[in-house]
Design an enzyme around this catalytic site. Structure first.
Site, PDB file in Angstrom:
ATOM      1  N   ASP A  27       0.926  -1.355  -0.306  1.00  0.00           N
ATOM      2  CA  ASP A  27      -0.075  -0.406   0.374  1.00  0.00           C
ATOM      3  C   ASP A  27       0.678   1.711  -0.311  1.00  0.00           C
ATOM      4  O   ASP A  27       1.854   1.271   0.388  1.00  0.00           O
ATOM      5  CB  ASP A  27      -1.054  -0.019   1.312  1.00  0.00           C
ATOM      6  CG  ASP A  27      -1.835   1.166   1.540  1.00  0.00           C
ATOM      7  OD1 ASP A  27      -2.546   1.375   0.751  1.00  0.00           O
ATOM      8  OD2 ASP A  27      -1.238   2.463   1.748  1.00  0.00           O
ATOM      9  N   GLU A  68       1.551  -0.599  -5.239  1.00  0.00           N
ATOM     10  CA  GLU A  68       0.576   0.360  -5.549  1.00  0.00           C
ATOM     11  C   GLU A  68       2.271   1.613  -5.396  1.00  0.00           C
ATOM     12  O   GLU A  68       2.010   2.338  -4.276  1.00  0.00           O
ATOM     13  CB  GLU A  68      -0.339   0.444  -4.373  1.00  0.00           C
ATOM     14  CG  GLU A  68      -1.771   1.266  -4.707  1.00  0.00           C
ATOM     15  CD  GLU A  68      -2.566   2.379  -3.192  1.00  0.00           C
ATOM     16  OE1 GLU A  68      -3.590   3.427  -3.502  1.00  0.00           O
ATOM     17  OE2 GLU A  68      -1.352   2.262  -2.381  1.00  0.00           O
TER      18      GLU A  68
HETATM   19  C1  NOJ Z   1      -4.074   3.253  -1.376  1.00  0.00           C
HETATM   20  C2  NOJ Z   1      -5.617   2.393  -1.123  1.00  0.00           C
HETATM   21  O1  NOJ Z   1      -5.368   1.530  -2.093  1.00  0.00           O
HETATM   22  C3  NOJ Z   1      -6.886   3.350  -0.736  1.00  0.00           C
HETATM   23  O2  NOJ Z   1      -7.779   2.719  -0.586  1.00  0.00           O
HETATM   24  C4  NOJ Z   1      -6.163   3.465   1.077  1.00  0.00           C
HETATM   25  O3  NOJ Z   1      -6.882   4.531   1.528  1.00  0.00           O
HETATM   26  C5  NOJ Z   1      -4.499   4.593   1.149  1.00  0.00           C
HETATM   27  N1  NOJ Z   1      -3.802   4.508   0.325  1.00  0.00           N
HETATM   28  C6  NOJ Z   1      -4.256   4.629   2.495  1.00  0.00           C
HETATM   29  O4  NOJ Z   1      -4.058   3.531   2.901  1.00  0.00           O
END
Ligand code: NOJ
Length: 545
Positions: A199, A253
């Site tokens: 993440d 991500e």
């Molecule tokens: C990316 C995630 O996909 C999202 O849903 C989240 O709010 C943020 N990172 C913070 O963790």
């Protein structure tokens, strides 16, 4: 020994947002038993792996991205034993499991943060976070969820949170933080998990001097995005992943505009792959998408990593809604919420996009419900919204709840099969008529989105050309995207006029009926005809050259 590429280079990975997939317990919230009961859907769809957004213990201030304990399942979802059983059930169907790891922050209810609050200023417990003294917030950094990034606690110190105040940022210069995360990886890898999704992967490291964000800055010099020190963290994680007999996989991500900087995360000793958000954000336009495909392939080639193709996820507007608007690009700054959309057109384009992405070389990510062509739910009552992105923007940002509405499984029923008939109302209300988009309503309809996805993933698996990594552009004019992989050609028509299909031996699949052929629905292995076939506007076809 096999010469096949490793599974993750070409995998189809289905994203489950557990709160909204299926509810076995009847409390209105999806759970792991619900997923176990619906694994047949994923087997029939033909996916290789499931990525679960966080299923850990969490106060759910950000839908589970506020993790209170990485080694426990949230009671709303089940137990650790449920997770183990789910991993095993999926594996028995040949489906691997990927879990979400959130290195940037924890929940404010995590034991470490609670200990830091209790221990007070100057304590070693506070060193694991970013606590600072001051009469005012230490910086003017802007949060990804609007507003500032610092919150003051009762003793006067401020702590950093790039997201919501319930998500305090960890200090990655602290050895405990590094050690703990490597241990969490092992905890899940030891339970048979095949990989992790990382993440907010470009954000965990901060410049300890905490400077303001400069107007312009050299690569790696932003105070909290894409800092060079990040790569050491992922190298260490890769070593953990590689220490298993079947090496585990890291998927990042990574939101970065610069494709070269993006590719640095994919060097051979770092992550295996990362989401392709450049492609995801582009408008429905031949040139835009062709440029994105070309630059994606160019950026990945030097590091030897496979590209990924992503149409949506739990943070963005559903493709059927987005592609039906006048402006079809996506960005967090311009969601175009509530702008008119033609869902018929959007669905037509989403079908073509499904064939486009499924034919490109690399891994494919599919967000739950996109295989049903679910639209974004844009008329949720304000009092049911839950997303901090909405609240922290003062209600300006619609938030992300509209793509998180519980799935419809059956035509009828109180929750369209999401939960038991006598269950509590779903945590977000489903729109009237949601059942017409259910799995039940689509599974025997050859013209449905579900039938198209099943057929596409089947052909993708069966065709050697689509399994390999070869790729060659075919020029069919400015309004088309066309490319060849082995003996399979994919063509997408973005123009207003029907496009003549080049010479072919058979049509493998089409997102809409081809003109000159009196067959509807996804086609498989249609014999050649004497009439020249035309691909209509906003449609895609796969054929054998
Ligand atoms: C990316 C995630 O996909 C999202 O849903 C989240 O709010 C943020 N990172 C913070 O963790």
């Amino acid at each position: 020994m096999t010469t096949d590429p490793p599974w993750w280079r070409t995998a189809v990975i289905y994203q489950i947002y557990p709160r909204s997939f299926a509810d076995a317990s009847g409390d209105g919230v999806g759970d792991l038993a619900g997923v176990r009961g619906r694994l047949g859907h994923l087997r029939d769809l033909g996916v290789d792996a499931i990525w679960f957004t966080p299923w850990y213990l969490s106060p759910m201030a950000d839908g589970g991205y506020d993790v209170a304990d990485y080694r426990a399942i949230d009671p709303a979802f089940g137990t650790l034993a449920d997770a183990e059983a789910l991993i095993a059930d999926a594996a028995a169907l040949g489906i691997r499991t990927i879990v979400d790891v959130v290195p940037n922050h924890v929940s404010s209810e995590h034991a470490w943060f609670q200990a830091a609050l209790a221990a007070g200023p100057g304590s070693p417990e506070r060193e694991r976070f970013w606590f600072r003294d001051g009469d005012a917030a230490p910086t003017n950094w802007r949060s990804s969820f609007a507003g500032g990034t610092w919150t003051q606690v009762a003793d006067g110190q401020w702590y950093l949170h790039l997201f919501a105040p319930e998500q305090p940022d960890l200090n990655w210069n602290h050895p405990d933080v590094r050690r703990e995360h490597e241990d969490v990886l092992r905890f899940w890898f030891d339970r048979g998990v095949a990989g992790i999704r990382v993440d907010s992967a470009s954000m965990p490291v901060k410049d300890p001097a905490l400077p303001e964000v400069p107007e312009t800055h050299a690569d790696g010099e932003h105070p909290f995005i894409d800092r060079d020190e990040l790569h050491d963290i992922y190298r260490a994680w890769r070593a953990v992943a590689d220490s298993y007999a079947e090496p585990r996989v890291l998927v990042g991500e990574v939101w970065l505009d610069d494709q070269k900087r993006f590719a640095r995360y994919l060097r051979p000793d770092e992550m295996h792959s990362a989401f392709n958000f450049d492609f995801m954000g582009r408008p429905w336009d031949a040139k835009e998408l062709r440029d994105s495909i070309a630059s994606t392939l160019d950026a990945h080639a030097p590091v030897g990593a496979p590209a990924t193709w992503v149409l949506s996820n739990h943070d963005v507007t559903r493709p059927v809604t987005r592609y039906g608007r006048a402006e079809t690009s996506f960005s967090f700054l311009a969601k175009r919420f509530g702008e008119p959309t033609d869902l018929g057109l959007g669905e037509r384009r989403a079908r073509a996009a499904a064939l486009l992405t499924a034919a490109l070389p690399g891994a494919l990510y599919l967000y739950q419900g996109d295989e049903l062509g679910l639209p974004e739910v844009e008329d949720l009552p304000l009092d049911v919204l839950q997303d901090p992105m909405h609240f922290r923007s003062g209600g300006v940002d619609p938030g992300r709840d509209g793509c998180r509405v519980p799935l419809p499984w059956t035509r009828d029923g109180r929750s369209y099969g999401f939960g038991p008939e006598d269950g509590a109302p779903t945590w977000l209300p489903q729109p009237a008529g949601w059942g017409s988009r259910s799995v039940e309503a689509q599974q025997d309809d050859p013209d449905s989105m579900l039938a198209l996805y099943r057929a596409a993933l089947g052909v993708r698996r069966a065709e050697e050309g689509l399994r390999g990594e070869s790729f060659e552009w075919v020029d069919l004019g400015p309004d088309a995207i066309a490319f060849r992989r082995g003996d399979v050609v994919c063509v997408v028509n973005f123009g207003p006029e029907p496009l003549p299909l080049p010479a072919h031996r058979e049509v493998l699949l089409a997102s809409a009926p081809l003109e000159g052929m009196a067959v509807n629905g996804p086609l498989t292995s249609t014999p050649p005809t004497s009439t020249p076939l035309h691909l209509p506007a906003d449609a895609a076809a796969w054929f054998r050259a």
